[in-house]
Design a protein around this motif. Structure first.
Motif, mmCIF file in Angstrom:
data_model
loop_
_atom_site.group_PDB
_atom_site.id
_atom_site.type_symbol
_atom_site.label_atom_id
_atom_site.label_comp_id
_atom_site.label_asym_id
_atom_site.label_seq_id
_atom_site.Cartn_x
_atom_site.Cartn_y
_atom_site.Cartn_z
ATOM 1 N N ARG A 1 7.378 0.621 6.289
ATOM 2 C CA ARG A 1 6.094 1.669 6.091
ATOM 3 C C ARG A 1 5.070 0.534 6.314
ATOM 4 N NH1 ARG A 1 7.970 0.018 0.077
ATOM 5 N NH2 ARG A 1 9.069 1.708 -0.731
ATOM 6 N N THR A 2 4.555 -0.558 7.047
ATOM 7 C CA THR A 2 4.085 -0.789 8.137
ATOM 8 C C THR A 2 4.284 -0.707 8.760
ATOM 9 O OG1 THR A 2 5.100 -3.049 7.930
ATOM 10 C CG2 THR A 2 3.492 -2.570 6.309
ATOM 11 N N GLY B 1 10.562 -2.989 7.298
ATOM 12 C CA GLY B 1 9.333 -2.946 7.646
ATOM 13 C C GLY B 1 8.815 -1.596 7.780
#
Length: 172
Positions: free
Chosen positions: A65-66, A63
């Motif tokens: 990227r977010t 995760g």
């Protein structure tokens, strides 16, 4: 030394550990000197400017990227990767990359993590500014191209010397 390199060199000196910065697709943008605490992934990243697909899939699967803040990346012996701290680099809400610190033994203190987050913010400002300058440069090139092909400049030289100079097409 460029501004990006200066930021990460300062962080590396303060933390006494290597720092790397990748773009959003995990291509290496900058790194500091490394000691013996490296793994195959870091060496490959430095040598080839990008990691292997297995490690990329692994870290994206966690995760990063977010993520709104630092993400611990557990080491994986099957990937021959040491544990890391990944700090997403953003500016104006735009993901511009990742700041990486090898921290397999999780010895980074909360204070050091906060210093690293501040450095990632500074890296984000540098990368955002570079992106804006690149956009302006491209806009100038588009304007020059328009002037070159625009037929409604009767009898005038359609290409201004200033635009040629800005595009780097004349000798200074």
């Amino acid at each position: 030394m460029g501004e990006l390199q200066a930021v990460i060199e300062g962080l590396a000196e303060r933390l006494q550990r290597a720092v790397a910065v990748d773009d959003p697709s995990i291509r290496l943008l900058a790194h500091t000197a490394h000691d013996d605490n490296v793994d195959e992934h870091r060496v490959q990243s430095i040598m080839k400017l990008r990691p292997g697909s297995a490690i990329a899939d692994y870290v994206f699967g966690l995760g990063i990227r977010t993520a709104a803040g630092p993400v611990r990346i557990p080491g994986r012996t099957d990937l021959r990767a040491l544990g890391r701290l990944c700090i997403p680099v953003r500016c104006q809400g735009v993901l511009l990359g990742y700041l990486w610190l090898i921290d397999d033994d999780q010895t980074l203190t909360e204070e050091e993590i906060q210093v690293s987050v501040a450095a990632a913010d500074a890296v984000g400002a540098v990368l955002f500014r570079e992106r804006l300058l690149d956009d302006l440069r491209r806009a100038g090139e588009h304007r020059l191209l328009f002037e070159l092909i625009n037929p409604d400049t009767e009898g005038e030289d359609p290409v201004s010397q200033a635009n040629l100079d800005a595009a780097g097409l004349t000798e200074q």
